[in-house]
Scaffold this active site. Sequence first.
Site, PDB file in Angstrom:
ATOM      1  CG  ASN A  41      -0.670  -0.010   2.105  1.00 31.73           C
ATOM      2  OD1 ASN A  41      -0.373   1.603   2.793  1.00 31.73           O
ATOM      3  ND2 ASN A  41       0.632   0.040   3.190  1.00 31.73           N
ATOM      4  CB  SER A  78       3.673   5.657   7.464  1.00 30.10           C
ATOM      5  OG  SER A  78       3.080   6.061   5.854  1.00 30.10           O
ATOM      6  CG  ASN A 114       2.996   4.991   2.073  1.00 33.14           C
ATOM      7  OD1 ASN A 114       3.843   3.735   0.896  1.00 33.14           O
ATOM      8  ND2 ASN A 114       2.118   3.839   2.459  1.00 33.14           N
ATOM      9  CB  THR A 115       3.914  10.708   5.499  1.00 31.95           C
ATOM     10  OG1 THR A 115       2.703  10.207   5.419  1.00 31.95           O
ATOM     11  CG2 THR A 115       4.027  12.002   4.968  1.00 31.95           C
ATOM     12  CE  LYS A 142       2.520  -0.369  12.751  1.00 34.07           C
ATOM     13  NZ  LYS A 142       1.304   0.135  12.427  1.00 34.07           N
ATOM     14  CG  ASN A 196       4.178   0.551   9.844  1.00 35.58           C
ATOM     15  OD1 ASN A 196       3.758   0.816   8.868  1.00 35.58           O
ATOM     16  ND2 ASN A 196       3.797   2.015  10.189  1.00 35.58           N
ATOM     17  CG  PHE A 222      -0.514   9.230   6.911  1.00 31.99           C
ATOM     18  CD1 PHE A 222      -0.136   7.614   7.381  1.00 31.99           C
ATOM     19  CD2 PHE A 222       0.336  10.366   8.128  1.00 31.99           C
ATOM     20  CE1 PHE A 222       0.265   7.563   8.130  1.00 31.99           C
ATOM     21  CE2 PHE A 222       1.428   9.713   8.459  1.00 31.99           C
ATOM     22  CZ  PHE A 222       1.424   8.221   8.502  1.00 31.99           C
TER      23      PHE A 222
HETATM   24  C1  LIG Z   1      -4.008  -0.618   3.935  1.00 35.13           C
HETATM   25  C2  LIG Z   1      -2.754  -0.957   4.670  1.00 35.13           C
HETATM   26  C3  LIG Z   1      -2.832   0.257   5.043  1.00 35.13           C
HETATM   27  C4  LIG Z   1      -1.446   1.033   6.763  1.00 35.13           C
HETATM   28  N1  LIG Z   1      -2.387   1.952   7.081  1.00 35.13           N
HETATM   29  C5  LIG Z   1      -1.647   2.536   8.077  1.00 35.13           C
HETATM   30  C6  LIG Z   1      -1.243   3.076   8.674  1.00 35.13           C
HETATM   31  O1  LIG Z   1      -2.293   3.985   8.341  1.00 35.13           O
HETATM   32  N2  LIG Z   1      -0.352   3.375  10.119  1.00 35.13           N
HETATM   33  C7  LIG Z   1       0.090   2.642  10.514  1.00 35.13           C
HETATM   34  O2  LIG Z   1       0.711   2.648  11.904  1.00 35.13           O
HETATM   35  N3  LIG Z   1      -0.138   1.278   9.699  1.00 35.13           N
HETATM   36  C8  LIG Z   1      -0.373   1.602   8.835  1.00 35.13           C
HETATM   37  N4  LIG Z   1      -0.735  -0.144   8.108  1.00 35.13           N
HETATM   38  C9  LIG Z   1      -0.056  -0.947   8.702  1.00 35.13           C
HETATM   39  C10 LIG Z   1      -0.188  -2.037   9.663  1.00 35.13           C
HETATM   40  O3  LIG Z   1      -0.800  -1.365  10.745  1.00 35.13           O
HETATM   41  C11 LIG Z   1       0.978  -3.430  10.051  1.00 35.13           C
HETATM   42  O4  LIG Z   1       1.710  -2.243  10.484  1.00 35.13           O
HETATM   43  C12 LIG Z   1       1.390  -4.291   8.238  1.00 35.13           C
HETATM   44  O5  LIG Z   1       0.548  -3.834   7.819  1.00 35.13           O
HETATM   45  C13 LIG Z   1       2.173  -5.169   8.867  1.00 35.13           C
HETATM   46  O6  LIG Z   1       0.887  -5.799   9.991  1.00 35.13           O
HETATM   47  P1  LIG Z   1       0.288  -7.264   8.562  1.00 35.13           P
HETATM   48  O7  LIG Z   1       1.538  -8.003   7.623  1.00 35.13           O
HETATM   49  O8  LIG Z   1      -0.760  -8.220   9.537  1.00 35.13           O
HETATM   50  O9  LIG Z   1      -0.505  -6.107   7.698  1.00 35.13           O
HETATM   51  C14 LIG Z   1      -1.355  -0.099   7.047  1.00 35.13           C
HETATM   52  C15 LIG Z   1      -1.403  -1.440   6.427  1.00 35.13           C
HETATM   53  C16 LIG Z   1      -2.372  -1.793   5.393  1.00 35.13           C
HETATM   54  C17 LIG Z   1      -1.993  -2.517   4.351  1.00 35.13           C
END
Ligand SMILES: Cc1cc2nc3c(=O)[nH]c(=O)nc-3n(C[C@H](O)[C@H](O)[C@H](O)COP(=O)(O)O)c2cc1C
Length: 343
Positions: A107, A170, A172-173, A206, A235, A111
């Site tokens: 992704n 993140s 992405n910022t 985080k 993350n 934000f």
């Molecule tokens: C579509 C998407 C959006 C995410 N948005 C955020 C976010 O806004 N803030 C954040 O701290 N992590 C965000 N994450 C990261 C997840 O909280 C997590 O740390 C990461 O996906 C690893 O866990 P997983 O393998 O179980 O998905 C996002 C992940 C995905 C897939």
Amino acid sequence: MLFALAKPAIFMLDGETAHRLTLAALRLAPASAPPRADPVLAMRIAGIDFPTPVGLAPGFDKNAEVPHAMFGFGFGFVEIGTVTPLPQVGNPRPRLFRLVEDRAVINRMGFNNDGAEAVVARLKAAEHRAGIIGVNIGANKDSADRIADYATMTRTMAPLARYLTVNVSSPNTPGLRALQDAGALAALLDAVLEARGAHRCPVFLKLAPDLEAADIDAITRIALDKGLDALIVSNTTITRPAMRSRHAGQTGGLSGAPLRDLAHQRLRDFRAASGGAIALIGVGGIASAQDAYARIRAGAALVQIYSALVYEGPGLAAKINRELKALLERDGIATLAEAVGTG
Ligand SMILES: Cc1cc2nc3c(=O)[nH]c(=O)nc-3n(C[C@H](O)[C@H](O)[C@H](O)COP(=O)(O)O)c2cc1C
């Protein structure tokens, strides 16, 4: 069961449309109470009693639209966000990709969120309901003073959140991850802890999985110094392990199965650096009770999941809870708390 029936149809849609429709369906679900405290699985960290150890990772419910629907699936806590002071549209679409063959997601949402005011209204409306809701906070992309954004978010959310997560990881910022650098991180945390004021709302941090050993030592030292309540590891990653899906080359953060071993190793690293002096929350590629148990034995007190829900459906949290108990019984361990950091 329902998920198994709907999965083929959901997977016909692009990832973001599927997510939008899932949220719309969940908004129609009745609000559920959180799971009852399980005597074997309950965990206490940062002065909070978590009834069960599996939480919903942020990004799924960025705007606090469906936390109480998610409690109904057995999540012991729900982390909403990332929320920024002002509403933000995020990056242009497409920005969310399912890597089906790799059981992964990439992704670059950036934000996208409704902003603090709208989220505060939803949290206030739900304030009388039980359930642990953490708020993950971030800075607006165009902010002239990102540290001030985190302070604003802390002041706004501390009275409403059971815990706050400072998200500096993140990808992405642009530039956000630089806040993990020692000097910037210390200044950021000072601002957050001061803004917290009289609300002794616990503060978690985080982190990215893409950190060097020296960064891990420096971050741990600062976290202990400032008295943070927990570290969340991790993350998404900007690295790209070998994958098969045609989307593998997309820009953004990678999550799901290919992140599992990296996130596990980083958790181990933070456990080694901190010697167990700060609580850890494990996230990244957890898709089964075995994964969750391994992360807990490596030092996590709690775990969070997101990407595996895309492939396994929302019943996964309850399934992990059930199977964790069987794993403890197999190993002759009375409570999950006793398993934390045992190897
Ligand atoms: C579509 C998407 C959006 C995410 N948005 C955020 C976010 O806004 N803030 C954040 O701290 N992590 C965000 N994450 C990261 C997840 O909280 C997590 O740390 C990461 O996906 C690893 O866990 P997983 O393998 O179980 O998905 C996002 C992940 C995905 C897939």
